[in-house]
Scaffold this motif. Sequence first.
Motif, PDB file in Angstrom:
ATOM      1  N   LYS A 277       0.823  -1.194   0.000  1.00 26.40           N
ATOM      2  CA  LYS A 277       0.000   0.000   0.000  1.00 26.40           C
ATOM      3  C   LYS A 277       0.867   1.259   0.000  1.00 26.40           C
ATOM      4  CE  LYS A 277      -4.057  -1.929   2.342  1.00 26.40           C
ATOM      5  NZ  LYS A 277      -4.970  -1.793   3.505  1.00 26.40           N
ATOM      6  N   THR A 314      -8.909  10.820  -8.826  1.00 30.26           N
ATOM      7  CA  THR A 314      -8.189   9.845  -8.007  1.00 30.26           C
ATOM      8  C   THR A 314      -9.124   8.754  -7.492  1.00 30.26           C
ATOM      9  OG1 THR A 314      -8.473  11.318  -6.083  1.00 30.26           O
ATOM     10  CG2 THR A 314      -6.392  11.464  -7.307  1.00 30.26           C
ATOM     11  N   LYS A 317      -9.639   6.129  -9.952  1.00 26.53           N
ATOM     12  CA  LYS A 317      -8.428   5.338 -10.127  1.00 26.53           C
ATOM     13  C   LYS A 317      -8.318   4.203  -9.116  1.00 26.53           C
ATOM     14  CE  LYS A 317      -3.382   5.849 -10.364  1.00 26.53           C
ATOM     15  NZ  LYS A 317      -2.260   6.829 -10.274  1.00 26.53           N
ATOM     16  N   HIS A 318      -8.580   4.502  -7.833  1.00 25.32           N
ATOM     17  CA  HIS A 318      -8.388   3.465  -6.804  1.00 25.32           C
ATOM     18  C   HIS A 318      -9.630   3.163  -5.974  1.00 25.32           C
ATOM     19  CE1 HIS A 318      -8.123   6.980  -4.238  1.00 25.32           C
ATOM     20  NE2 HIS A 318      -7.026   7.384  -4.841  1.00 25.32           N
ATOM     21  N   LYS A 323      -8.474   8.236   0.690  1.00 22.67           N
ATOM     22  CA  LYS A 323      -7.221   8.481  -0.022  1.00 22.67           C
ATOM     23  C   LYS A 323      -7.367   9.673  -0.960  1.00 22.67           C
ATOM     24  CE  LYS A 323      -3.585   5.834  -2.359  1.00 22.67           C
ATOM     25  NZ  LYS A 323      -3.232   4.514  -2.917  1.00 22.67           N
ATOM     26  N   SER A 365       0.166   9.764  -5.167  1.00 27.57           N
ATOM     27  CA  SER A 365       1.420   9.034  -5.289  1.00 27.57           C
ATOM     28  C   SER A 365       2.539   9.901  -5.808  1.00 27.57           C
ATOM     29  CB  SER A 365       1.244   7.843  -6.236  1.00 27.57           C
ATOM     30  OG  SER A 365       0.963   8.306  -7.548  1.00 27.57           O
TER      31      SER A 365
END
Length: 383
Positions: A277, A314, A317-318, A323, A365
């Motif tokens: 992670k 974002t 994306k995940h 997050k 990231s």
Amino acid sequence: MYNFLFFKNVLFMKTAIKILKYAVGIDISKADFKACFVSIDNNQHIKIIASRSFSNSNAGFKKLDQWINQKRKDNAIGLVLVLEATGVYYENLAFFLQDKQYALSVVLPNRAKKYLAYLGLKSKTDKIDAQGLAQMAAQQQLRLWQPATKFWYELRALTRHYQNLQEQKTAVGNQLEAATHSANSSNFVLKSLKLQIKRLNLEVKKAAIAIKAQVQKDEKVYAKILGICKLKGLAILSVSTVLAETFGFELFENYKQVISYSGYDVVENQSGKRSGKTKISKKGNSRIRRILHMPAMVSIKYENTAFCNLYNRTYEKHGIKMKSLVAVQKKLLITIYAMWKNNTAYDNQYYLANIQRKGTGVSLSGKGSSEAADQKNTLITTS
């Protein structure tokens, strides 16, 4: 004849060695601090002369002053001190050393940590940290410390008081919620908890008024804060807290240091084909992260803004809401820093126009993004 020349050269090398600078590294905590006194010569060789512990008090400060003067053999040789900015525990010593007219540098913890890692120090103790700081002072040309003005210290005291009151209010509110739903609750307890919440609400309002009054004391600061607050989601309280915790970003040279100081720096867990992670370190100023939580929540509710677009991009994306929210908090912090440093105000239309043209963005990231471009594109002068 050969031996004679050899020993003559060796003797010349020994006599040619000259101490260029003395340095003292100080690793401080609440109760005490460790000091390491070193010298560096013209061959860049660093020699540890002495190490010692002192109490973090006026008596300890005076003993440190005496100890330094005893170890400093030649007053003509330059002396520098470096101190790590550990919470508020370093401040009294820093003011003492400045009054004594020492050449003092104060470095952020993340910068000191990276330097110690660069030295390859595997163990971590207060003594080793002090030695590493002393070596940093000896080898690097650090910026001399200038204390923040009284204005910033007073603002920090007010914003921290406000946050502490909010925490107390939340704790009492949780107690009242539990007592209300208890099968055998006490009327006295319920009444007492309600009175506490009423009192805390009043104190919170007073603290908010005091914070606004404090920033209004400085017309330039207040004007810059109002310009930053044009960004939807930010208010005087949240911006004032960020500025108070960083003393107006005085010790920061770039936005990456701000990110690391606030604990938004990314920690990756990857080895070979295994990919763990990716998360933020949270090893930084938690007050900044706490105050930016609600502004981030508010900012993503407004459609067609850079922060709403970042959240949606974002999240697609995940698929992790928190997050994506952290990514927005991080971007808010970068934007506040950039606007403050450049004395500019936020303009969403200008930002979106540049986003569409250049396709810049910030990801959690940090991959495939240009944060430096984001800072530049976020801003437009108030004039």
